[in-house]
Design an enzyme around this catalytic site. Structure first.
Site, PDB file in Angstrom:
ATOM      1  CB  ALA A   8      -0.900  -0.026   1.221  1.00 39.14           C
ATOM      2  CD  GLU A   9       1.774   4.158   3.273  1.00 37.01           C
ATOM      3  OE1 GLU A   9       2.687   4.977   3.070  1.00 37.01           O
ATOM      4  OE2 GLU A   9       0.594   4.476   3.428  1.00 37.01           O
ATOM      5  CB  ALA A  10       6.933   0.728   0.416  1.00 34.89           C
ATOM      6  CG  ASP A 108       1.216  -3.441   9.501  1.00 33.22           C
ATOM      7  OD1 ASP A 108       0.104  -3.990   9.599  1.00 33.22           O
ATOM      8  OD2 ASP A 108       1.721  -3.152   8.402  1.00 33.22           O
TER       9      ASP A 108
END
Ligand code: ATP
Ligand code: MG
Length: 194
Positions: A8-10, A108
């Site tokens: 999602a981020e990286a 997480d």
């Protein structure tokens, strides 16, 4: 450089035994906020990789802005094997207890953020949402997130895996208080949903 994952981020690349994790610009975020968030998460992750007391990939270098280069952990994603080996959750419980005893909250805790290496040790990755806290509440929420991950991805072995996890987690300081708080966190969640 080979792309191995896009979260999602990286975006993550593999290169000569190293993993390059680059946090991507998100166009839906205001530019300044986006840069700040990526910088904060990169710094958190890099700093945790330097001081976490449990097995983790070695930090090789970082720009403290958007990129981390770390050792590649060779092994199997716990997500892919926990259903066959729910007893692994005991080791995970021990490791989370160790983290919490050092007042580190992972933030997480899912089985895709854990790799079983060749020595049969579970290695934690993805410390971008980690932070320091001695609060019982933060530790309880960390465990709540892990339980949710078990429920959604390992439903078949949920009971067995949770039992093992809690057995391992007994090593945590203030274990009983944390579990009591966990029950409250879960009641609150249910209350909100209802
Ligand atoms: N050091 C490492 N060694 C081996 N594999 C890794 C390493 N770091 C990350 N990976 C792999 O890349 C995937 C994504 O990495 P990471 O969890 O750090 O990023 P993410 O953006 O949070 O992705 P996701 O949203 O999928 O969790 C991991 O699930 C794992 O399979
Ligand atoms: Mg991840």
């Amino acid at each position: 450089m080979k792309e191995i994952a896009r979260g999602a981020e990286a975006v993550l690349y593999e290169h000569k035994g190293m993993i390059i994790k680059r946090r991507l610009r998100k166009n839906y975020r205001i530019k300044e906020l986006d840069e700040e968030l990526r910088k904060q998460r990169t710094r958190r992750e890099a700093s945790l990789l330097l001081k976490t007391p449990i097995p983790h990939p070695r930090l090789i270098r970082t720009d403290y802005k958007e990129e981390i280069v770390m050792e590649r952990v060779i092994g199997e994603k716990v997500r892919d094997i926990l259903d066959e080996k729910p007893e692994l959750a005991r080791q995970i419980g021990c490791l989370v207890a160790e983290l919490h005893n050092h007042n580190i909250i992972h933030g997480d805790l899912t089985t895709s953020n854990m790799i079983l290496n060749k020595e049969k040790n579970v290695v934690f990755i993805d410390f971008g949402l980690s932070f320091h806290s001695h609060k019982i509440e933060d530790k309880a929420v960390d465990i709540h997130l892990f339980k949710q991950a078990l429920d959604s991805k390992h439903h078949k072995v949920y009971d067995a895996a949770l039992k093992e996890f809690l057995e391992g987690y007994k090593k945590a300081n203030k274990y009983k208080e944390i579990i009591k708080r966990l029950e409250m966190v879960e009641l609150r969640g249910r209350y909100k949903k209802g």
